[in-house]
Scaffold this motif. Structure first.
Motif, PDB file in Angstrom:
ATOM      1  N   UNK A 113       7.992  -3.998 -10.562  1.00  0.00           N
ATOM      2  CA  UNK A 113       7.917  -3.918  -9.096  1.00  0.00           C
ATOM      3  C   UNK A 113       7.373  -2.567  -8.653  1.00  0.00           C
ATOM      4  N   UNK A 114       7.836  -1.506  -9.306  1.00  0.00           N
ATOM      5  CA  UNK A 114       7.384  -0.154  -8.980  1.00  0.00           C
ATOM      6  C   UNK A 114       5.899   0.014  -9.256  1.00  0.00           C
ATOM      7  N   UNK A 115       5.431  -0.534 -10.370  1.00  0.00           N
ATOM      8  CA  UNK A 115       4.012  -0.464 -10.710  1.00  0.00           C
ATOM      9  C   UNK A 115       3.160  -1.264  -9.723  1.00  0.00           C
ATOM     10  N   UNK A 116       3.694  -2.416  -9.284  1.00  0.00           N
ATOM     11  CA  UNK A 116       2.973  -3.221  -8.286  1.00  0.00           C
ATOM     12  C   UNK A 116       2.865  -2.459  -6.967  1.00  0.00           C
ATOM     13  N   UNK A 117       3.941  -1.740  -6.606  1.00  0.00           N
ATOM     14  CA  UNK A 117       3.921  -0.926  -5.377  1.00  0.00           C
ATOM     15  C   UNK A 117       2.885   0.192  -5.490  1.00  0.00           C
ATOM     16  N   UNK A 118       2.831   0.829  -6.662  1.00  0.00           N
ATOM     17  CA  UNK A 118       1.854   1.898  -6.901  1.00  0.00           C
ATOM     18  C   UNK A 118       0.425   1.384  -6.730  1.00  0.00           C
ATOM     19  N   UNK A 119       0.138   0.198  -7.281  1.00  0.00           N
ATOM     20  CA  UNK A 119      -1.205  -0.387  -7.147  1.00  0.00           C
ATOM     21  C   UNK A 119      -1.473  -0.807  -5.696  1.00  0.00           C
ATOM     22  N   UNK A 120      -0.434  -1.281  -5.012  1.00  0.00           N
ATOM     23  CA  UNK A 120      -0.569  -1.664  -3.602  1.00  0.00           C
ATOM     24  C   UNK A 120      -0.993  -0.463  -2.755  1.00  0.00           C
ATOM     25  N   UNK A 121      -0.340   0.673  -2.972  1.00  0.00           N
ATOM     26  CA  UNK A 121      -0.682   1.889  -2.227  1.00  0.00           C
ATOM     27  C   UNK A 121      -2.089   2.354  -2.589  1.00  0.00           C
ATOM     28  N   UNK A 122      -2.424   2.314  -3.884  1.00  0.00           N
ATOM     29  CA  UNK A 122      -3.731   2.794  -4.350  1.00  0.00           C
ATOM     30  C   UNK A 122      -4.884   1.969  -3.778  1.00  0.00           C
ATOM     31  N   UNK A 123      -4.700   0.651  -3.681  1.00  0.00           N
ATOM     32  CA  UNK A 123      -5.792  -0.225  -3.239  1.00  0.00           C
ATOM     33  C   UNK A 123      -5.810  -0.402  -1.723  1.00  0.00           C
ATOM     34  N   UNK A 124      -4.641  -0.496  -1.121  1.00  0.00           N
ATOM     35  CA  UNK A 124      -4.578  -0.745   0.334  1.00  0.00           C
ATOM     36  C   UNK A 124      -4.631   0.538   1.170  1.00  0.00           C
ATOM     37  N   UNK A 125      -4.198   1.661   0.585  1.00  0.00           N
ATOM     38  CA  UNK A 125      -4.221   2.937   1.306  1.00  0.00           C
ATOM     39  C   UNK A 125      -4.798   4.036   0.409  1.00  0.00           C
ATOM     40  N   UNK A 126      -6.055   3.876  -0.034  1.00  0.00           N
ATOM     41  CA  UNK A 126      -6.631   4.826  -1.002  1.00  0.00           C
ATOM     42  C   UNK A 126      -6.686   6.276  -0.510  1.00  0.00           C
ATOM     43  N   UNK A 127      -6.934   6.471   0.780  1.00  0.00           N
ATOM     44  CA  UNK A 127      -7.038   7.834   1.310  1.00  0.00           C
ATOM     45  C   UNK A 127      -5.672   8.523   1.401  1.00  0.00           C
ATOM     46  N   UNK A 128      -4.614   7.737   1.500  1.00  0.00           N
ATOM     47  CA  UNK A 128      -3.266   8.307   1.613  1.00  0.00           C
ATOM     48  C   UNK A 128      -2.495   8.240   0.306  1.00  0.00           C
ATOM     49  N   UNK A 129      -3.154   7.744  -0.760  1.00  0.00           N
ATOM     50  CA  UNK A 129      -2.451   7.528  -2.027  1.00  0.00           C
ATOM     51  C   UNK A 129      -1.807   8.814  -2.569  1.00  0.00           C
ATOM     52  N   UNK A 130      -2.582   9.894  -2.605  1.00  0.00           N
ATOM     53  CA  UNK A 130      -2.072  11.163  -3.150  1.00  0.00           C
ATOM     54  C   UNK A 130      -0.893  11.696  -2.344  1.00  0.00           C
ATOM     55  N   UNK A 131      -0.923  11.468  -1.032  1.00  0.00           N
ATOM     56  CA  UNK A 131       0.161  11.947  -0.176  1.00  0.00           C
ATOM     57  C   UNK A 131       1.427  11.102  -0.348  1.00  0.00           C
ATOM     58  N   UNK A 132       1.231   9.779  -0.521  1.00  0.00           N
ATOM     59  CA  UNK A 132       2.393   8.884  -0.657  1.00  0.00           C
ATOM     60  C   UNK A 132       2.976   8.951  -2.069  1.00  0.00           C
ATOM     61  N   UNK A 133       2.114   8.755  -3.075  1.00  0.00           N
ATOM     62  CA  UNK A 133       2.580   8.754  -4.472  1.00  0.00           C
ATOM     63  C   UNK A 133       2.485  10.162  -5.058  1.00  0.00           C
ATOM     64  N   UNK A 134       3.214  11.092  -4.467  1.00  0.00           N
ATOM     65  CA  UNK A 134       3.223  12.469  -4.966  1.00  0.00           C
ATOM     66  C   UNK A 134       4.279  12.630  -6.065  1.00  0.00           C
ATOM     67  N   UNK A 135       4.423  13.857  -6.545  1.00  0.00           N
ATOM     68  CA  UNK A 135       5.366  14.135  -7.629  1.00  0.00           C
ATOM     69  C   UNK A 135       6.790  13.750  -7.250  1.00  0.00           C
ATOM     70  N   UNK A 136       7.171  14.069  -6.030  1.00  0.00           N
ATOM     71  CA  UNK A 136       8.526  13.777  -5.562  1.00  0.00           C
ATOM     72  C   UNK A 136       8.786  12.274  -5.552  1.00  0.00           C
ATOM     73  N   UNK A 137       7.841  11.489  -5.014  1.00  0.00           N
ATOM     74  CA  UNK A 137       7.993  10.039  -4.962  1.00  0.00           C
ATOM     75  C   UNK A 137       8.087   9.437  -6.355  1.00  0.00           C
ATOM     76  N   UNK A 138       7.303   9.979  -7.283  1.00  0.00           N
ATOM     77  CA  UNK A 138       7.322   9.498  -8.668  1.00  0.00           C
ATOM     78  C   UNK A 138       8.699   9.720  -9.301  1.00  0.00           C
ATOM     79  N   UNK A 139       9.276  10.896  -9.064  1.00  0.00           N
ATOM     80  CA  UNK A 139      10.618  11.210  -9.585  1.00  0.00           C
ATOM     81  C   UNK A 139      11.661  10.287  -8.972  1.00  0.00           C
ATOM     82  N   UNK A 140      11.543  10.056  -7.663  1.00  0.00           N
ATOM     83  CA  UNK A 140      12.486   9.177  -6.956  1.00  0.00           C
ATOM     84  C   UNK A 140      12.413   7.752  -7.515  1.00  0.00           C
ATOM     85  N   UNK A 141      11.196   7.244  -7.706  1.00  0.00           N
ATOM     86  CA  UNK A 141      11.023   5.883  -8.208  1.00  0.00           C
ATOM     87  C   UNK A 141      11.585   5.723  -9.625  1.00  0.00           C
ATOM     88  N   UNK A 142      11.280   6.691 -10.499  1.00  0.00           N
ATOM     89  CA  UNK A 142      11.779   6.614 -11.878  1.00  0.00           C
ATOM     90  C   UNK A 142      13.299   6.788 -11.934  1.00  0.00           C
TER      91      UNK A 142
END
Length: 307
Positions: A113-142
């Motif tokens: 589910x987490x990986x699907x969310x990551x791809x959703x952000x990358x494809x649907x919001x490519x310009x905001x991907x780096x801001x949304x999927x930052x280091x902090x978000x990655x730590x929170x998800x894991x």
């Protein structure tokens, strides 16, 4: 308190036919070899290549580690039983196997589910991907994946430890899983069945639904791509991912949504093989080996080993 009278279990395995043991040993050894090496190669490639230290590949790294733990908690014991004809596992060994397998089961479902969310952000919001999927978000998800997996495993293992096993100690399965253990219990298993059902609905059905929703948004975004070649590649990737998650979630939901009295172990052992053996072997191929960046990372690892 441990009320168990049984001190060890006998695991029957996939079949009791002696003429099939040699063939099954080779098949299981091959599966473990492929799953372990494939996932370990992903771990080494991602750790070694700093260019792969991004959220998508960190999640793939976590998935590879989970698959290694899943297969290692089950297959070596199966191989030992086939090689030595000693099908005995201690009570403590059985509970340990149950804990690590249940942990990997929960972790894998939430990771998909987490990986699907990551791809959703990358494809649907490519310009905001780096801001949304930052280091902090990655730590929170894991951290969320780990917390859910550990809680799920502790709850079910703890409930199994409360049961009394005073009759047959023969597990009609190829490893220690919740359904066959509930079938052996001399004490009531109603609370176990309720918690398994709750976990199946929230984790399996819930995560599968969220994963499918993410891919629906991804497919909608792909349809807006103007180039035919771009659409073809994106659809190919999405379809392989959806097949992989369906192959995992479907048998898990089927196995755990039913009460212990309805289990048919001859059929259910084959179903269990899909999410314990097949998926961990296929994941590296579906999620990583088709990826160009991952291919480059693996080539760097082999180039380093040559020198």
């Amino acid at each position: 308190m441990n009320n168990s009278i049984v001190t060890e279990f006998m695991i029957l395995g996939l079949t009791q036919k002696p003429e099939l043991q040699g063939v099954l040993f080779i098949i299981f050894l091959f599966i473990y070899f492929m799953a372990f090496l494939g996932n370990m190669l992903i771990v080494i490639a991602i750790v070694y290549n700093t260019s792969l230290h991004t959220p998508m590949y960190v999640l793939l790294l976590a998935l590879a580690i989970v698959d290694i733990i899943c297969t290692t908690s089950i297959i070596p014991k199966i191989l030992e039983a086939m090689l030595t004809s000693r099908k005995i596992i201690s009570y403590g060994g059985c509970m340990s196997q149950l804990f690590f397998f249940t942990w990997s089961l929960g972790a894998e479902m939430v990771l998909f589910t987490t990986m699907a969310y990551d791809r959703y952000v990358a494809i649907c919001f490519p310009l905001r991907y780096s801001a949304i999927m930052n280091h902090y978000m990655c730590v929170v998800l894991l951290s969320t994946v780990m917390a859910i997996a550990v809680t799920n495993s502790w709850v079910h293992t703890g409930l199994i430890l409360r049961l009394t096993f005073c009759g047959s100690n023969t597990i009609d399965h190829f490893f220690c899983e919740i359904p066959p253990l509930l079938a052996l219990s001399c004490s009531p298993v109603r609370i176990n069945e309720v918690m398994v059902y709750v976990a199946d609905i929230t984790l399996a059905v819930g995560d599968f639904t969220l994963t499918c929703i993410s891919y629906c948004f991804i497919i909608a975004a792909i349809l807006r791509i103007r180039t035919t070649e771009g659409k073809r590649k994106a659809f190919s990737t999405c379809s392989s991912h959806l097949i992989a998650v369906s192959l995992y979630y479907s048998p898990v939901i089927y196995t755990y949504i039913r009460p212990a009295s309805s289990y048919t172990f001859e059929r259910d052992k084959v179903v269990a093989a899909l999410y314990t053996l097949v998926t961990p072997t296929l994941n590296p191929i579906v999620y990583s080996f088709q990826n160009k960046d991952m291919q480059a990372g693996i080539r760097k690892v082999f180039a380093f080993l040559k020198h």
